[in-house]
Design an enzyme around this catalytic site. Structure first.
Site, PDB file in Angstrom:
ATOM      1  N   LYS A 278      11.140  -7.236   3.070  1.00 34.64           N
ATOM      2  CA  LYS A 278      11.999  -6.833   4.186  1.00 34.64           C
ATOM      3  C   LYS A 278      11.524  -7.560   5.461  1.00 34.64           C
ATOM      4  O   LYS A 278      11.051  -8.695   5.362  1.00 34.64           O
ATOM      5  CB  LYS A 278      12.015  -5.306   4.332  1.00 34.64           C
ATOM      6  CG  LYS A 278      12.341  -4.628   2.976  1.00 34.64           C
ATOM      7  CD  LYS A 278      12.641  -3.180   3.057  1.00 34.64           C
ATOM      8  CE  LYS A 278      12.960  -2.648   1.660  1.00 34.64           C
ATOM      9  NZ  LYS A 278      13.338  -1.249   1.669  1.00 34.64           N
TER      10      LYS A 278
ATOM     11  N   GLU B  91      19.094   0.926  -6.919  1.00 35.16           N
ATOM     12  CA  GLU B  91      18.229   1.482  -5.876  1.00 35.16           C
ATOM     13  C   GLU B  91      18.906   2.696  -5.243  1.00 35.16           C
ATOM     14  O   GLU B  91      19.737   2.536  -4.330  1.00 35.16           O
ATOM     15  CB  GLU B  91      17.975   0.433  -4.788  1.00 35.16           C
ATOM     16  CG  GLU B  91      17.225  -0.785  -5.258  1.00 35.16           C
ATOM     17  CD  GLU B  91      16.443  -1.445  -4.118  1.00 35.16           C
ATOM     18  OE1 GLU B  91      15.230  -1.572  -4.249  1.00 35.16           O
ATOM     19  OE2 GLU B  91      17.056  -1.793  -3.092  1.00 35.16           O
TER      20      GLU B  91
ATOM     21  N   GLY C 184       9.613  -2.460  -2.439  1.00 36.52           N
ATOM     22  CA  GLY C 184       9.584  -2.708  -1.003  1.00 36.52           C
ATOM     23  C   GLY C 184       8.175  -2.546  -0.453  1.00 36.52           C
ATOM     24  O   GLY C 184       7.304  -3.400  -0.642  1.00 36.52           O
ATOM     25  N   GLY C 185       7.923  -1.405   0.190  1.00 32.69           N
ATOM     26  CA  GLY C 185       6.670  -1.166   0.901  1.00 32.69           C
ATOM     27  C   GLY C 185       5.420  -1.498   0.095  1.00 32.69           C
ATOM     28  O   GLY C 185       4.476  -2.107   0.618  1.00 32.69           O
TER      29      GLY C 185
ATOM     30  N   ASN D 136      10.159  -7.219  -2.346  1.00 37.20           N
ATOM     31  CA  ASN D 136      11.045  -7.418  -1.199  1.00 37.20           C
ATOM     32  C   ASN D 136      10.277  -6.993   0.053  1.00 37.20           C
ATOM     33  O   ASN D 136      10.098  -5.805   0.290  1.00 37.20           O
ATOM     34  CB  ASN D 136      12.316  -6.564  -1.377  1.00 37.20           C
ATOM     35  CG  ASN D 136      13.217  -6.605  -0.150  1.00 37.20           C
ATOM     36  OD1 ASN D 136      13.019  -7.426   0.755  1.00 37.20           O
ATOM     37  ND2 ASN D 136      14.210  -5.721  -0.106  1.00 37.20           N
TER      38      ASN D 136
ATOM     39  N   SER E 209      10.732   3.408  -3.760  1.00 33.27           N
ATOM     40  CA  SER E 209       9.388   4.004  -3.776  1.00 33.27           C
ATOM     41  C   SER E 209       8.637   3.735  -5.077  1.00 33.27           C
ATOM     42  O   SER E 209       7.922   4.602  -5.574  1.00 33.27           O
ATOM     43  CB  SER E 209       9.469   5.508  -3.477  1.00 33.27           C
ATOM     44  OG  SER E 209       9.984   5.718  -2.171  1.00 33.27           O
TER      45      SER E 209
ATOM     46  N   GLU F   8      20.377  -1.638   2.745  1.00 34.85           N
ATOM     47  CA  GLU F   8      20.135  -1.814   4.188  1.00 34.85           C
ATOM     48  C   GLU F   8      21.136  -2.811   4.780  1.00 34.85           C
ATOM     49  O   GLU F   8      21.583  -2.654   5.918  1.00 34.85           O
ATOM     50  CB  GLU F   8      18.681  -2.264   4.416  1.00 34.85           C
ATOM     51  CG  GLU F   8      17.718  -1.106   4.178  1.00 34.85           C
ATOM     52  CD  GLU F   8      16.330  -1.503   3.709  1.00 34.85           C
ATOM     53  OE1 GLU F   8      15.942  -2.670   3.845  1.00 34.85           O
ATOM     54  OE2 GLU F   8      15.627  -0.610   3.183  1.00 34.85           O
TER      55      GLU F   8
ATOM     56  N   HIS G 289      21.924  -5.397  -0.749  1.00 33.68           N
ATOM     57  CA  HIS G 289      20.916  -4.356  -0.518  1.00 33.68           C
ATOM     58  C   HIS G 289      21.527  -3.264   0.361  1.00 33.68           C
ATOM     59  O   HIS G 289      22.311  -3.555   1.275  1.00 33.68           O
ATOM     60  CB  HIS G 289      19.682  -4.969   0.157  1.00 33.68           C
ATOM     61  CG  HIS G 289      18.503  -4.037   0.141  1.00 33.68           C
ATOM     62  ND1 HIS G 289      18.402  -2.971   1.009  1.00 33.68           N
ATOM     63  CD2 HIS G 289      17.407  -3.988  -0.660  1.00 33.68           C
ATOM     64  CE1 HIS G 289      17.271  -2.317   0.741  1.00 33.68           C
ATOM     65  NE2 HIS G 289      16.643  -2.912  -0.259  1.00 33.68           N
TER      66      HIS G 289
ATOM     67  N   GLY H 163      11.958   3.864   0.590  1.00 31.32           N
ATOM     68  CA  GLY H 163      11.052   4.058   1.720  1.00 31.32           C
ATOM     69  C   GLY H 163      10.752   5.512   2.037  1.00 31.32           C
ATOM     70  O   GLY H 163      10.200   5.823   3.083  1.00 31.32           O
TER      71      GLY H 163
HETATM   72  P1  13P Z   1      10.596   0.882  -1.120  1.00 33.50           P
HETATM   73  O1  13P Z   1       9.848   0.416  -2.338  1.00 33.50           O
HETATM   74  O2  13P Z   1       9.814   0.695   0.159  1.00 33.50           O
HETATM   75  O3  13P Z   1      11.129   2.264  -1.303  1.00 33.50           O
HETATM   76  O4  13P Z   1      11.875  -0.079  -0.962  1.00 33.50           O
HETATM   77  C1  13P Z   1      12.705  -0.281  -2.041  1.00 33.50           C
HETATM   78  C2  13P Z   1      13.638  -1.370  -1.695  1.00 33.50           C
HETATM   79  O5  13P Z   1      14.537  -1.195  -0.904  1.00 33.50           O
HETATM   80  C3  13P Z   1      13.417  -2.671  -2.318  1.00 33.50           C
HETATM   81  O6  13P Z   1      14.496  -3.519  -2.096  1.00 33.50           O
END
Ligand code: 13P
Length: 255
Positions: free
Chosen positions: A11, A171, A238-239, A9, A217, A101, A99, A177
């Site tokens: 983002k 999650e 994510g990251g 993802n 993470s 967010e 999600h 993050g």
């Molecule tokens: P991170 O891997 O950056 O913590 O993000 C997780 C996430 O929200 C994936 O949708």
């Protein structure tokens, strides 16, 4: 046997040029052998989807095209929103919905997420339906009540067959993050509870086939331990998915 699903993802990162470069680099690192063992989906921003689709299709890469979000209506006066019909037309296979967010920053409610799960499936795509608790909720001992409440609300009205074919991503919000990951035991415990909840809602067969991802993470240093858990069937990354080298390591170790 559930095939793992490793999803990147992105983002709101990577413009369409960066997206093309990242996928082309990934293509050198993750190929047919890994894709036999794990499905890999890439979820770029909307403006990149067409470019990523072209790279995946023209080079027959075998990655699944993903989106991060969509509206639940097919069309209409919803300025700025994207229809699931358009995503299906582009060959999108997986759509993230609910999600944290989107829930926290853009006011998505359980009811909206439920409509999105339905709309995504109605157009032949697979929802990656996200659930998770805040740090306060975890510390107050409310993790399971929060997460399972979201699972029940999001899946209300779905048939056993529909439930069995989707993906649920656990999650924990405090792990997103932040560099903090749930321990594999904690993540396993919640993912197992999700599966029990699915069995209760939709029967044993749906619970056996539904894929439950962990997200928060995830990195190459922790994916192996997470994926070894019996109720964790993949990762929503994510990251660490922004960098092709690191994401490739995660895909290989998660396969
Ligand atoms: P991170 O891997 O950056 O913590 O993000 C997780 C996430 O929200 C994936 O949708």
């Amino acid at each position: 046997m559930r095939k793992p699903l490793i999803s990147g993802n992105w983002k709101m990162n990577h413009n369409h040029f960066e997206a093309i470069q990242t996928v082309q680099k990934l293509a050198y690192l993750v190929g047919k052998d890994e894709l036999e063992l794990a499905d890999v989906s890439i979820h770029p921003p909307f403006t990149d989807i067409r470019s990523v689709q072209t790279v995946i299709d023209s080079d027959k890469l075998g990655y699944a095209l993903g989106a991060q979000h969509c509206h639940f209506e097919d069309k209409g006066a919803f300025t700025g929103e994207v229809s699931p019909v358009f995503l299906a037309k582009l060959g999108v296979q997986y759509v993230i919905c609910g999600h944290s967010e989107r829930r926290e920053l853009f006011g998505e409610t359980d009811e909206m997420v439920n409509k999105k799960v339905a709309a995504i499936q109605q157009h032949g795509m697979t929802p990656i339906f996200c659930v998770g608790e805040t740090l306060d909720e975890r510390e107050a001992g409310h993790t399971e009540s929060k997460v399972l409440g979201q699972v029940r609300a999001g899946l209300a009205g779905r048939s056993p067959q529909q439930v069995g074919s989707l993906v649920i991503a656990y999650e924990p919000i405090w792990a997103i993050g932040t560099g903090r990951t749930a321990t594999s035991d904690d993540a396993q415990q919640v993912c197992a509870a999700i599966r029990v909840c699915v069995a209760d809602l939709a029967g044993a067969q749906a619970a056996e086939s539904v894929r439950v991802q962990y997200g928060g993470s995830v990195k190459s240093s922790n994916i192996a331990e997470l994926i070894a858990q019996p109720d964790i069937d993949g990762a929503l990354v994510g990251g660490a998915s922004l960098d092709a080298d690191e994401f490739a390591r995660i895909c290989k170790l998660g396969a």
